[in-house]
Design a protein around this motif. Sequence first.
Motif, PDB file in Angstrom:
ATOM      1  N   ILE A   4       0.755  -1.133   0.049  1.00 47.79           N
ATOM      2  CA  ILE A   4       0.009  -0.137  -0.171  1.00 47.79           C
ATOM      3  C   ILE A   4       0.917   1.278  -0.250  1.00 47.79           C
ATOM      4  O   ILE A   4       1.773   1.308   0.756  1.00 47.79           O
ATOM      5  N   LEU A   5       0.489   2.543  -0.711  1.00 46.00           N
ATOM      6  CA  LEU A   5       1.443   3.507  -0.776  1.00 46.00           C
ATOM      7  C   LEU A   5       0.276   4.410  -0.299  1.00 46.00           C
ATOM      8  O   LEU A   5      -0.842   4.596  -0.552  1.00 46.00           O
ATOM      9  N   VAL A   6       0.882   5.152   1.022  1.00 41.91           N
ATOM     10  CA  VAL A   6      -0.130   6.231   1.743  1.00 41.91           C
ATOM     11  C   VAL A   6       0.779   7.580   1.275  1.00 41.91           C
ATOM     12  O   VAL A   6       1.836   7.926   1.442  1.00 41.91           O
ATOM     13  N   ASP A  19       0.670   2.720  10.582  1.00 38.87           N
ATOM     14  CA  ASP A  19       0.617   1.718  11.633  1.00 38.87           C
ATOM     15  C   ASP A  19      -0.542   0.734  11.594  1.00 38.87           C
ATOM     16  O   ASP A  19      -0.564  -0.443  11.682  1.00 38.87           O
ATOM     17  N   VAL A  20      -1.755   1.136  11.096  1.00 40.46           N
ATOM     18  CA  VAL A  20      -2.943   0.495  11.205  1.00 40.46           C
ATOM     19  C   VAL A  20      -2.735  -0.587   9.935  1.00 40.46           C
ATOM     20  O   VAL A  20      -2.839  -1.817  10.277  1.00 40.46           O
ATOM     21  N   LEU A  21      -2.242  -0.068   8.922  1.00 42.31           N
ATOM     22  CA  LEU A  21      -1.938  -1.179   7.778  1.00 42.31           C
ATOM     23  C   LEU A  21      -1.032  -2.346   7.891  1.00 42.31           C
ATOM     24  O   LEU A  21      -1.233  -3.531   7.805  1.00 42.31           O
ATOM     25  N   GLU A  22       0.154  -1.854   8.775  1.00 40.39           N
ATOM     26  CA  GLU A  22       1.147  -2.830   9.092  1.00 40.39           C
ATOM     27  C   GLU A  22       0.833  -3.634  10.035  1.00 40.39           C
ATOM     28  O   GLU A  22       0.887  -4.802   9.939  1.00 40.39           O
ATOM     29  N   MET A  23      -0.211  -3.252  11.023  1.00 41.17           N
ATOM     30  CA  MET A  23      -0.686  -4.068  11.928  1.00 41.17           C
ATOM     31  C   MET A  23      -1.599  -5.226  11.263  1.00 41.17           C
ATOM     32  O   MET A  23      -1.598  -6.536  11.870  1.00 41.17           O
ATOM     33  N   ASP A  24      -2.157  -4.935  10.237  1.00 39.34           N
ATOM     34  CA  ASP A  24      -3.086  -5.832   9.489  1.00 39.34           C
ATOM     35  C   ASP A  24      -2.162  -6.755   8.400  1.00 39.34           C
ATOM     36  O   ASP A  24      -2.716  -7.555   7.618  1.00 39.34           O
ATOM     37  N   GLY A  25      -0.822  -6.354   8.366  1.00 44.21           N
ATOM     38  CA  GLY A  25       0.126  -7.360   7.613  1.00 44.21           C
ATOM     39  C   GLY A  25       0.376  -6.648   6.232  1.00 44.21           C
ATOM     40  O   GLY A  25       1.014  -7.312   5.577  1.00 44.21           O
ATOM     41  N   ALA A 109     -12.179   2.470   8.780  1.00 44.12           N
ATOM     42  CA  ALA A 109     -13.007   2.830   7.536  1.00 44.12           C
ATOM     43  C   ALA A 109     -12.111   2.483   6.274  1.00 44.12           C
ATOM     44  O   ALA A 109     -12.349   1.760   5.359  1.00 44.12           O
ATOM     45  N   VAL A 110     -10.789   3.197   6.452  1.00 48.32           N
ATOM     46  CA  VAL A 110      -9.933   2.754   5.246  1.00 48.32           C
ATOM     47  C   VAL A 110      -9.384   1.288   5.357  1.00 48.32           C
ATOM     48  O   VAL A 110      -9.295   0.803   4.087  1.00 48.32           O
TER      49      VAL A 110
END
Length: 127
Positions: A4-6, A19-25, A109-110
């Motif tokens: 994912i690119l933020v 942080d949220v995306l990395e925690m989800d793998g 939501a994201v």
Amino acid sequence: MARILVVDDDPAIRQLLTDVLEMDGYEVDTAVDGPAAVRAVEAAAPDFVVLDVMMPGMDGFGVLRAVRELPGEPVPILMLTAAAEPDTNSRAWAGGVDYYLAKPFTADAVLDLIDGVLSNRIDVTGG
């Protein structure tokens, strides 16, 4: 795992989403402005882009246009904006954005949107 690119000039939003995306793998790359975002899409070929509208240098609409002109399969793009005005919204859809969220948004939501999109893409391709 998907990449994912933020893209956001606000360090707090970049860090929260990372942080949220990395925690989800997810593997997460970040960019702080439009030109860096376009370079990152060309170099890393992300599976999904989370893109802020208002940034210095090149705004999100310029990034959207540049990314949509790249060869290959279009990457799904979620546009985030604090300017949730009808003109901004219709300009995003006309530019080829796939998803659109107004700030403030929740990280969940994201994450839910990205999870849903990428799980459907994997199921369709058999991967």
